[in-house]
Scaffold this active site. Structure first.
Site, PDB file in Angstrom:
ATOM      1  N   PHE A  57       0.840  -1.197   0.000  1.00  0.00           N
ATOM      2  CA  PHE A  57       0.000   0.000   0.000  1.00  0.00           C
ATOM      3  C   PHE A  57       0.885   1.261   0.000  1.00  0.00           C
ATOM      4  CE2 PHE A  57      -4.004   2.154   0.766  1.00  0.00           C
ATOM      5  CZ  PHE A  57      -3.613   3.326   1.389  1.00  0.00           C
ATOM      6  N   SER A  60     -28.696  19.461  19.133  1.00  0.00           N
ATOM      7  CA  SER A  60     -28.271  18.303  19.936  1.00  0.00           C
ATOM      8  C   SER A  60     -29.517  17.514  20.333  1.00  0.00           C
ATOM      9  CB  SER A  60     -27.462  18.749  21.141  1.00  0.00           C
ATOM     10  OG  SER A  60     -28.244  19.616  21.905  1.00  0.00           O
ATOM     11  N   GLU A  67     -29.266   3.129  18.667  1.00  0.00           N
ATOM     12  CA  GLU A  67     -27.862   3.280  18.255  1.00  0.00           C
ATOM     13  C   GLU A  67     -26.989   3.544  19.469  1.00  0.00           C
ATOM     14  OE1 GLU A  67     -27.592   6.456  15.388  1.00  0.00           O
ATOM     15  OE2 GLU A  67     -29.146   5.566  14.125  1.00  0.00           O
ATOM     16  N   LYS A  98     -24.312   5.887  21.438  1.00  0.00           N
ATOM     17  CA  LYS A  98     -24.010   7.311  21.468  1.00  0.00           C
ATOM     18  C   LYS A  98     -22.491   7.456  21.591  1.00  0.00           C
ATOM     19  CE  LYS A  98     -25.487  11.630  23.561  1.00  0.00           C
ATOM     20  NZ  LYS A  98     -24.177  12.227  23.734  1.00  0.00           N
ATOM     21  N   ARG A 155     -19.480  21.444  14.986  1.00  0.00           N
ATOM     22  CA  ARG A 155     -20.763  21.965  15.453  1.00  0.00           C
ATOM     23  C   ARG A 155     -20.715  23.477  15.694  1.00  0.00           C
ATOM     24  NH1 ARG A 155     -24.787  19.902  18.177  1.00  0.00           N
ATOM     25  NH2 ARG A 155     -23.670  18.032  18.765  1.00  0.00           N
ATOM     26  N   GLU A 168     -19.689  11.371  14.299  1.00  0.00           N
ATOM     27  CA  GLU A 168     -18.873  11.685  15.468  1.00  0.00           C
ATOM     28  C   GLU A 168     -17.426  11.285  15.204  1.00  0.00           C
ATOM     29  OE1 GLU A 168     -20.911  12.994  17.637  1.00  0.00           O
ATOM     30  OE2 GLU A 168     -19.843  13.043  19.549  1.00  0.00           O
TER      31      GLU A 168
HETATM   32  S1  IVH Z   1     -28.136  11.872  16.076  1.00  0.00           S
HETATM   33  C1  IVH Z   1     -30.614  16.013  15.557  1.00  0.00           C
HETATM   34  N1  IVH Z   1     -26.836   9.715  16.712  1.00  0.00           N
HETATM   35  O1  IVH Z   1     -24.599  13.228  20.565  1.00  0.00           O
HETATM   36  C2  IVH Z   1     -29.569  15.302  16.332  1.00  0.00           C
HETATM   37  N2  IVH Z   1     -26.074  11.785  17.627  1.00  0.00           N
HETATM   38  O2  IVH Z   1     -26.470  15.701  22.024  1.00  0.00           O
HETATM   39  C3  IVH Z   1     -28.941  14.232  15.534  1.00  0.00           C
HETATM   40  N3  IVH Z   1     -24.048  11.560  19.021  1.00  0.00           N
HETATM   41  O3  IVH Z   1     -25.143  16.081  18.617  1.00  0.00           O
HETATM   42  C4  IVH Z   1     -27.881  13.542  16.283  1.00  0.00           C
HETATM   43  N4  IVH Z   1     -23.819   9.389  18.796  1.00  0.00           N
HETATM   44  O4  IVH Z   1     -22.796  14.815  18.524  1.00  0.00           O
HETATM   45  C5  IVH Z   1     -26.914  11.053  16.883  1.00  0.00           C
HETATM   46  N5  IVH Z   1     -25.778   7.708  17.170  1.00  0.00           N
HETATM   47  C6  IVH Z   1     -25.843   9.020  17.315  1.00  0.00           C
HETATM   48  C7  IVH Z   1     -24.925   9.749  18.095  1.00  0.00           C
HETATM   49  C8  IVH Z   1     -25.069  11.133  18.232  1.00  0.00           C
HETATM   50  C9  IVH Z   1     -23.312  10.484  19.325  1.00  0.00           C
HETATM   51  C10 IVH Z   1     -23.759  12.915  19.506  1.00  0.00           C
HETATM   52  C11 IVH Z   1     -23.940  14.006  18.495  1.00  0.00           C
HETATM   53  C12 IVH Z   1     -25.137  14.763  18.983  1.00  0.00           C
HETATM   54  C13 IVH Z   1     -25.018  14.545  20.464  1.00  0.00           C
HETATM   55  C14 IVH Z   1     -26.357  14.658  21.165  1.00  0.00           C
END
Ligand code: IVH
Length: 382
Positions: A37, A83, A113, A115, A136, A173
């Site tokens: 590679f 958020s 999912e 986080k 953000r 993320e």
């Molecule tokens: S969905 C409209 N999915 O957690 C919001 N967020 O305060 C859509 N995060 O801002 C976000 N894992 O930075 C989403 N599976 C996941 C996530 C995730 C981490 C973070 C993201 C978000 C904050 C929530």
């Protein structure tokens, strides 16, 4: 080689390297050795250097970063970066579920999912190419960190296939895997720099570094979890993410559809225990209504969507009393101070001792026996 042949060679090497990147970083099925590679990458770098007219801002050679000094430009988010509302117990989650059932009835399903505990990023693709990566910021506008994000190997610069949307944003993320975090902190301490408190801080600090070649050395990674576009990929959020995977994005395999709150709780309980076996940090789970149409019907409050919520795990940071400090002599003769703490429960284990790394760290923190100290679990216990 004539110019045409050179161009063909460059194009062939680019697509070959992209293919190998995908196999290595996303699909985990590398088909060539690291050495081969690197050889191909070097060949492409040399060809590009000698033939600047064939430059491409999305060439895999740009993954190694460049040394130019950037000042991050502020970019307004096309879609505000909101958020999620937080919940901390089953009762609060049931309230969320009741609100949803009241608004759209019982015919829906959730996607559960993980986080990811890192730093949020919005990636914009046009014509299958990564054109912009924005943090953000304040939710309305963020930092343009595109050159830094391009060093993250699992983020595709050019998408696979031909059924991707002509223009879209995908959010996810950026995180630092435990192994990388531990290696980085060891190195920082050895160089008398203070260690990062946890992988999240390390990730958000790294993505804001001035030199992208330095960011490249931080070996960041990124999971994608949210599409934003004027036209949908699919009405199902879960299926849209399957598509994202086909286009080359790293999407977590730990996603689960749930019809009832019992299934949601099963998912949460499972990961509350199992998270310690993941190679990266998560700080909870995220529960989303799967159908985009139903998401749309539910809408947003001024701060967060009504169709999704997070469930936060118990604190990974607690405080306790520093009882004494031991000095351990390692195999190489290096002396590591170790804090003896009043035993305290942290993320499922009892912590009694924690490394203070070296004497500089003690001095910087000005810790003294009898102090109350924070103990935080990152990739390692600090
Ligand atoms: S969905 C409209 N999915 O957690 C919001 N967020 O305060 C859509 N995060 O801002 C976000 N894992 O930075 C989403 N599976 C996941 C996530 C995730 C981490 C973070 C993201 C978000 C904050 C929530």
């Amino acid at each position: 080689m004539d110019k045409k042949a050179i161009q063909q060679k460059i194009t062939a090497l680019r697509s070959e390297l992209m293919e190998h990147n995908l196999k290595y970083y996303v699909q985990n099925i590398p088909v060539i050795s690291d050495y081969d590679f690197d050889q191909k990458m070097k060949e492409l770098q040399a060809l590009e250097m000698e033939n600047p007219e064939f430059a491409d801002t999305n060439s895999p050679t740009l993954r190694v970063g460049n040394d130019s000094n950037q000042n991050f430009k502020q970019i307004k988010h096309k879609y505000p970066m909101l958020s999620l509302g937080n919940t901390y117990n089953q009762g609060e989650l049931r309230d969320f579920d009741n609100r949803i059932r009241k608004a759209i009835g019982d015919d829906f399903r959730y996607v559960c999912e993980l986080k990811f505990d890192g730093t949020a990023i919005g990636l914009t693709y046009k014509g299958g190419k990564l054109v912009q990566a924005v943090t953000r910021g304040d939710g309305q506008q963020g930092d343009n960190v595109t050159p830094n994000v391009k060093t993250i190997q699992s983020i595709p610069l050019v998408l696979q296939g031909n059924d991707y949307l002509p223009e879209f944003e995908i959010r996810g993320e950026i995180f630092m895997p435990h192994k990388v975090f531990e290696r980085l902190n060891k190195k920082r301490v050895a160089e008398s720099n203070s260690p990062f408190a946890n992988p999240r801080n390390a990730a958000s600090g790294s993505i804001k570094m001035i030199q992208s070649s330095e960011v490249a050395k931080r070996h960041l990674d990124c999971f994608l979890y949210y599409f934003l576009s004027d036209s949908a990929v699919d009405d199902s959020h879960a299926r849209s993410l399957e598509k994202a995977k086909e286009w080359g994005f790293k999407v977590s395999e730990h996603m689960k559809l749930a019809k009832s709150m019992e299934e949601v709780f099963d998912f949460i309980n499972y990961w509350e225990n199992e998270r310690e076996n993941l190679p990266y940090d998560i700080d909870g789970c995220v529960i989303k209504v799967d159908s985009l149409k139903q998401q749309n019907d539910l809408g947003f409050t001024s701060k967060s969507p009504r169709w999704a919520i997070s469930y936060k795990f118990k604190a990974e940071r607690v405080h306790t009393k520093l009882l004494s400090i031991d000095f351990q002599v390692g195999r190489t003769g290096a002396i590591t101070p170790v804090a003896n703490l009043e035993p305290v429960a942290l993320a499922g284990t009892t912590v009694k001792r924690a490394s203070l790394h070296n004497a500089d760290v003690i001095q910087n923190l000005d810790v003294r026996i009898g102090d109350r100290v924070f103990v935080e679990k990152g990739g390692e216990i600090i």
